[in-house]
Design an enzyme around this catalytic site. Structure first.
Site, PDB file in Angstrom:
ATOM      1  N   HIS A 119      67.416  25.361 -53.850  1.00 59.46           N
ATOM      2  CA  HIS A 119      67.158  24.612 -55.101  1.00 59.46           C
ATOM      3  C   HIS A 119      65.731  24.849 -55.605  1.00 59.46           C
ATOM      4  O   HIS A 119      65.184  24.028 -56.340  1.00 59.46           O
ATOM      5  CB  HIS A 119      67.311  23.076 -54.906  1.00 59.46           C
ATOM      6  CG  HIS A 119      68.697  22.605 -54.654  1.00 59.46           C
ATOM      7  ND1 HIS A 119      68.959  21.513 -53.854  1.00 59.46           N
ATOM      8  CD2 HIS A 119      69.883  23.019 -55.113  1.00 59.46           C
ATOM      9  CE1 HIS A 119      70.265  21.295 -53.814  1.00 59.46           C
ATOM     10  NE2 HIS A 119      70.854  22.201 -54.576  1.00 59.46           N
ATOM     11  N   ARG A 133      70.590  34.205 -61.117  1.00 60.73           N
ATOM     12  CA  ARG A 133      70.266  33.308 -60.009  1.00 60.73           C
ATOM     13  C   ARG A 133      70.726  33.993 -58.721  1.00 60.73           C
ATOM     14  O   ARG A 133      71.886  34.390 -58.606  1.00 60.73           O
ATOM     15  CB  ARG A 133      71.007  31.989 -60.176  1.00 60.73           C
ATOM     16  CG  ARG A 133      70.791  31.083 -58.988  1.00 60.73           C
ATOM     17  CD  ARG A 133      71.603  29.815 -59.087  1.00 60.73           C
ATOM     18  NE  ARG A 133      71.330  28.980 -57.942  1.00 60.73           N
ATOM     19  CZ  ARG A 133      72.237  28.237 -57.328  1.00 60.73           C
ATOM     20  NH1 ARG A 133      73.483  28.228 -57.767  1.00 60.73           N
ATOM     21  NH2 ARG A 133      71.908  27.510 -56.302  1.00 60.73           N
ATOM     22  N   GLU A 146      67.629  24.505 -64.648  1.00 56.16           N
ATOM     23  CA  GLU A 146      67.444  25.737 -63.883  1.00 56.16           C
ATOM     24  C   GLU A 146      67.630  26.975 -64.753  1.00 56.16           C
ATOM     25  O   GLU A 146      66.961  27.986 -64.566  1.00 56.16           O
ATOM     26  CB  GLU A 146      68.423  25.755 -62.699  1.00 56.16           C
ATOM     27  CG  GLU A 146      68.023  24.746 -61.631  1.00 56.16           C
ATOM     28  CD  GLU A 146      69.138  24.401 -60.657  1.00 56.16           C
ATOM     29  OE1 GLU A 146      70.032  23.624 -61.052  1.00 56.16           O
ATOM     30  OE2 GLU A 146      69.133  24.916 -59.536  1.00 56.16           O
ATOM     31  N   ASN A 172      74.776  32.863 -63.462  1.00 53.16           N
ATOM     32  CA  ASN A 172      74.834  32.220 -62.154  1.00 53.16           C
ATOM     33  C   ASN A 172      76.229  32.507 -61.594  1.00 53.16           C
ATOM     34  O   ASN A 172      77.205  31.865 -61.959  1.00 53.16           O
ATOM     35  CB  ASN A 172      74.608  30.711 -62.337  1.00 53.16           C
ATOM     36  CG  ASN A 172      74.623  29.958 -61.027  1.00 53.16           C
ATOM     37  OD1 ASN A 172      74.960  30.523 -59.976  1.00 53.16           O
ATOM     38  ND2 ASN A 172      74.280  28.678 -61.082  1.00 53.16           N
ATOM     39  N   ARG A 214      78.166  17.414 -47.443  1.00 54.65           N
ATOM     40  CA  ARG A 214      77.445  17.954 -46.280  1.00 54.65           C
ATOM     41  C   ARG A 214      76.708  16.847 -45.540  1.00 54.65           C
ATOM     42  O   ARG A 214      76.164  15.931 -46.165  1.00 54.65           O
ATOM     43  CB  ARG A 214      76.419  19.004 -46.726  1.00 54.65           C
ATOM     44  CG  ARG A 214      77.035  20.264 -47.242  1.00 54.65           C
ATOM     45  CD  ARG A 214      75.965  21.222 -47.762  1.00 54.65           C
ATOM     46  NE  ARG A 214      76.413  21.823 -49.002  1.00 54.65           N
ATOM     47  CZ  ARG A 214      75.609  22.240 -49.969  1.00 54.65           C
ATOM     48  NH1 ARG A 214      74.300  22.133 -49.843  1.00 54.65           N
ATOM     49  NH2 ARG A 214      76.101  22.769 -51.061  1.00 54.65           N
TER      50      ARG A 214
END
Ligand code: ADP
Length: 431
Positions: free
Chosen positions: A208, A119, A412, A34, A269
């Site tokens: 995601h 990823r 993940e 990743n 955010r």
């Protein structure tokens, strides 16, 4: 191209039509990478049983203070090892990772390594499944840089570096957007001029996806059902946060959009906001597009509301009577509840609401507050079950509740490893 089954439930499975599983002696290890702009996270897994052999990360790449943390896990594990000192770029970072793995007898040159799984954040509309990387795939990921300027370049650097280290090995891209490509047009399109939207590839892609795919499937398993049989609302609440509505294993709506800025209130955010705020600030507050971008992505959400983005710290401040922290929490939960209601309506029937990622897995007060008052919808948590801490997937709703409230730790890396391995073992079976 042969595609892996998106609904495989346990362990590695070869692609449909790929024939038997790889024979004895076939390589079964997967390195998952990743790659961020200044970091690389990695895990080495063995798909014989999905077990982890090693994991680690390199951070602050390109700075004087780079750091590598490596944790060997083979045979009961070993001491965590840390290295400090400048690591100039991703190539140097991956070489350092390769050295650590080699020191554990797990070198990248090992014939037991079957594939490297990467990823990749943005796969646009083209990549709906994990994909073996070749020059055309690299070019397409590059073409998507304008819609993922922070992430795709870093992902590409990681891929190119890994390819140069093991040019003979298949490399697979697993896209964050892929799971959401099943969204119907009415969920994926913004209500703006169609020609302008299409010319600039403006639509809702969602992110995601690897986590939403894994968690929705694990939730079905927890309920003792096949993914096709259940409708699940997945709430991935980490620093970034997103919700998805999953009907029979397929995503039908998700809260993130063109970028990961839309939707829930996040650590830094804003999530949903009137787009007019942007040009209001540009016209009246002497802010550039770049300034507003930084405001909405870095100085908003929980941190903008109360100065902290860690839910543990926010809860501690609330316990001390801090009003700003309490308001930030209430705004966060209010948005969450609105999405639960919206996705309930989208799905029509809901079997489970699944909480995952740092906040979702750990913050019992968030789960409790998000479903409070939704008893009429069949939603409730059992205070005792909800307060229990565990690393296992579990149900925290009372037995009488019509809709299960589940806590499902996301994984993940395992999902990327499964998808990558399924794809290449399928290809190997066809060869
Ligand atoms: P990401 O991968 O998006 O960086 P994570 O899924 O690791 O994020 O989640 C990180 C967040 O999880 C932290 O910022 C914090 O708010 C929250 N978190 C982690 N542990 C706990 C805990 N024990 N209680 C409440 N919140 C927690």
């Amino acid at each position: 191209m042969t595609q892996p089954s998106p609904t495989a439930t346990t362990g590695p499975s070869p692609a449909p039509g790929a024939g038997a599983a790889p024979g004895a002696g076939a390589p079964t290890r997967v390195l998952v990478l990743n790659s961020g702009s200044s970091s690389v996270k990695y895990q080495l897994l063995d798909m014989k049983d999905g077990g982890r052999l090693a994991l680690g990360l390199v951070e602050r790449i390109g700075e004087e203070t780079s750091r590598l943390v490596h944790t060997p896990l083979l045979g009961g594990g070993g001491e965590k090892r840390e290295k400090h000192g400048p690591i100039a770029d991703h190539a140097a970072a991956l070489k350092a990772v390769a050295e650590e793995l080699a020191a554990d007898g797990l070198g990248l040159d090992s014939p037991e390594l079957a594939v490297i799984g990467h990823r990749v954040v943005h796969g646009g509309l083209r990549f709906t499944e994990p994909t073996v990387i070749d020059d055309a795939v690299l070019a397409e990921i590059e073409r998507l840089v304008p819609v993922a300027p922070l992430h795709n370049p870093a992902n590409l650097t990681g891929i190119r570096t890994a390819m140069s280290l093991r040019p003979d090995l298949p490399q697979v891209a697993v896209f964050d957007t892929a799971f959401h490509t099943t969204m119907p047009e009415w969920a994926a399109r913004y209500a703006i001029d169609v020609e302008t939207a299409d010319a600039h590839r403006i639509r809702r892609y969602g992110f995601h996806g690897t986590s939403h795919a894994y968690v929705s499937r694990e939730t079905a398993r927890l309920l003792g059902k096949a993914p096709e049989e259940v409708n699940v609302i997945v709430l991935h609440l980490g620093n970034g946060a997103s919700a998805s509505a999953v009907a029979g294993g397929r995503c039908v709506d998700t809260s993130m959009g063109l970028t990961p800025l839309e939707g829930l209130v996040m650590g830094t955010r804003s999530g949903d906001i009137d787009p007019a705020v942007t040009f209001h600030l540009m016209r009246n507050a002497d802010m550039s597009a770049e300034d507003v971008d930084v405001l909405l992505n870095k100085r908003s959400g929980l941190v903008g509301l109360c100065g902290d983005n860690d839910m543990r710290e926010i809860r501690r401040r609330i316990d001390e009577g801090d009003a700003r922290a309490a308001l930030a929490f209430d705004i966060y939960v209010h948005r969450l509840k609105k999405y639960i209601g919206a996705y309930y309506a989208v799905l029509g029937r809901v079997d489970a609401v699944a909480f995952t990622a740092g906040v979702g897995e750990n913050a019992a007060p968030v789960r409790e507050a998000a479903v409070a008052g939704l008893e009429e919808l069949g939603l409730a948590v059992d205070a005792g079950l909800n307060a229990e801490r565990s690393d296992e997937a579990r149900i925290v709703s009372p037995e009488y509740a019509r809709v299960a409230v589940a806590v499902v730790p996301t994984d993940e890396e395992l999902e990327i490893a499964r998808q990558s391995y399924a794809l290449v073992s399928g290809l190997a079976g066809e060869a």
